[in-house]
Motif scaffolding. Structure first.
Motif, PDB file in Angstrom:
ATOM      1  N   ILE A 124      -4.860  -2.735   4.785  1.00  0.00           N
ATOM      2  CA  ILE A 124      -4.601  -2.404   3.575  1.00  0.00           C
ATOM      3  C   ILE A 124      -5.171  -3.283   2.357  1.00  0.00           C
ATOM      4  N   MET A 125      -5.723  -4.507   2.186  1.00  0.00           N
ATOM      5  CA  MET A 125      -6.168  -5.593   1.153  1.00  0.00           C
ATOM      6  C   MET A 125      -7.151  -5.065   1.409  1.00  0.00           C
ATOM      7  N   GLN A 176       4.428  -6.555  -1.374  1.00  0.00           N
ATOM      8  CA  GLN A 176       4.360  -5.370  -2.591  1.00  0.00           C
ATOM      9  C   GLN A 176       3.671  -5.527  -3.648  1.00  0.00           C
ATOM     10  N   LEU A 177       2.971  -7.169  -3.814  1.00  0.00           N
ATOM     11  CA  LEU A 177       2.061  -7.510  -4.971  1.00  0.00           C
ATOM     12  C   LEU A 177       0.742  -7.219  -4.341  1.00  0.00           C
ATOM     13  N   MET A 178       0.795  -7.670  -2.895  1.00  0.00           N
ATOM     14  CA  MET A 178      -0.731  -7.726  -2.049  1.00  0.00           C
ATOM     15  C   MET A 178      -1.263  -6.213  -1.103  1.00  0.00           C
ATOM     16  N   MET A 179      -0.330  -5.554  -0.600  1.00  0.00           N
ATOM     17  CA  MET A 179       0.051  -4.291   0.160  1.00  0.00           C
ATOM     18  C   MET A 179       0.337  -3.435  -0.155  1.00  0.00           C
ATOM     19  N   ASP A 180       0.983  -3.659  -0.978  1.00  0.00           N
ATOM     20  CA  ASP A 180       2.167  -2.493  -2.050  1.00  0.00           C
ATOM     21  C   ASP A 180       2.857  -2.009  -0.769  1.00  0.00           C
TER      22      ASP A 180
END
Lengths: 161, 139
Positions: free
Chosen positions: A71-72, A18-22
Motif C-alpha cells: 500500500i505504501m 490511517q495516515l500512511m496506509m489509509d
C-alpha cells in the motif's frame, strides 16, 4: 504496569495506519501475558528509556506486512526482504515516536531506541514487569498485536504545589 | 505510484516539488525491487542518492523560505526535521562508500526513504496548508 501507558500506543497506531496506509484500525480487548514473545511472523521490538523503562513489541502476520508495504509503495510486494523489513521497522518506529510524544505531554519524559526486527516466533524478550499487556488490532488486511511492558524508572513524587 | 492527491497542501510550488520527490522515490523502489541482476541496478541507486542529496537541499530551502514568508509558527521544528533527514541521507552515503552498494543496504535505505517521505508530506507538511487556510487562504 499501568494501563494508562497503553492508550498512547493505541492512539498512535490508529493515527499512523490511517495516515500512511489509509487503513482503519479496530482495537480488541486487552490481555495480559507472562511472557513477551512474538505472536505473529514479523515483529519489531522497540526499547523505551527515560522516566519509563521497558519494551514495545509489534507483531504482524507475514501477508499483512507485505500488504502494508505494498500500500505504501504503490507497487506489488511479494518477498520479506530488507526493503520490507526496513519499512516495517520504520512504521513501528513512527508509532512509538508519536506515542512517546503523547507520554511526554503526560509528563513522562521518554526516548526510544532504534527498531530491532524479530522474524519468527521463537525469541522471547526481557520483561520489566511481571506481565506484559497485549492489545490486539484488526484491519481489513489482517490482525496484529502491540505488546507492552513498561515501568516507571523511579518512584515518582507528585508535586502538589 | 506512491503519490496520492490527499498529499496536496494547496501550495502549488511545494506540491510540485513533493510530486517530484514521490516520483523519484517510486521510480527508485521499482528499479531496486525489480527481479534481475543486482549490479545492473547500481547506476540507478547512485543516481537516486545523488538526486536526494541535491534536490532535498533545494526543496527544503524553498519550503523553509516559504514558511518564513508566511510566518509559519512551526518553522524551527520543521527545519530540525529537515536537518535530521539530510543527516540520514548523508549517513547512508557514508555507509555506501564504506560497505558498497549491497542489495540489503540499498533496500534498507529504500524502506527508510519511502516511510520518511510519506510521513513528512502526509503529516508534517499538511500543517503548512492548514496554517495558510487558517490565515485566510493567501499563499
Amino acid at each position: 504496569m499501568k494501563v494508562e501507558f497503553v492508550e498512547p500506543f493505541v492512539k498512535a497506531a490508529r493515527d499512523v495506519f490511517q495516515l500512511m496506509m489509509d487503513l482503519d484500525v479496530r482495537r480488541g480487548g486487552l490481555r495480559a501475558s507472562e511472557e513477551l514473545i512474538p505472536s505473529k511472523d514479523a515483529s519489531v521490538a522497540i526499547a523505551v528509556t527515560g522516566d519509563l523503562l521497558g519494551s514495545i513489541l509489534y507483531s504482524f502476520p507475514k501477508q499483512m506486512t507485505l500488504d502494508m508495504v505494498e500500500i505504501m509503495a504503490g507497487m506489488p510486494v511479494e518477498e520479506m526482504d530488507s526493503f520490507v523489513v526496513s519499512a516495517l521497522g520504520e512504521v513501528a518506529n513512527i508509532i512509538s515516536g508519536n506515542a512517546v510524544t503523547y507520554l511526554n505531554s503526560a509528563n513522562y519524559r521518554c526516548n526510544i531506541f532504534p527498531p530491532q526486527i524479530v522474524l519468527g516466533r521463537d525469541t522471547a524478550l526481557d520483561m520489566v514487569t511481571p506481565k506484559a499487556l497485549i492489545v490486539p488490532f484488526q484491519t481489513r488486511i489482517g490482525e496484529f498485536d502491540i505488546m507492552i511492558t513498561l515501568k516507571e524508572a523511579n518512584e515518582r513524587v507528585e508535586a502538589l504545589l | 505510484m506512491m503519490w496520492k492527491e490527499k498529499y496536496r497542501i494547496g501550495v502549488e510550488a511545494v506540491d510540485n516539488q513533493h510530486k517530484e520527490l514521490f516520483h523519484r522515490v517510486s521510480d527508485f523502489l521499482r528499479a531496486v525491487q525489480r527481479k534481475g541482476d543486482w549490479s545492473e541496478k547500481i547506476p540507478k541507486v547512485k543516481e537516486t542518492l545523488a538526486f536526494m542529496q541535491e534536490y532535498v537541499i533545494v526543496h527544503f530551502r524553498d519550503e523553509e523560505d516559504y514558511q518564513l514568508q508566511i510566518g509559519f509558527p512551526e518553522y524551527e521544528e520543521h527545519k530540525a526535521v529537515h536537518a535530521r533527514f539530510r543527516e540520514m541521507i548523508n549517513q547512508y552515503a557514508v555507509r555506501f562508500a564504506d560497505e558498497g552498494f549491497t542489495q540489503n543496504l540499498v533496500q534498507e535505505f529504500g524502506g527508510k526513504l519511502m516511510t520518511w517521505l510519506i510521513v513528512h508530506v502526509a503529516d508534517m507538511d499538511q500543517r503548512i496548508g492548514a496554517y495558510v487556510r487558517e490565515q485566510g487562504g493567501r499563499v
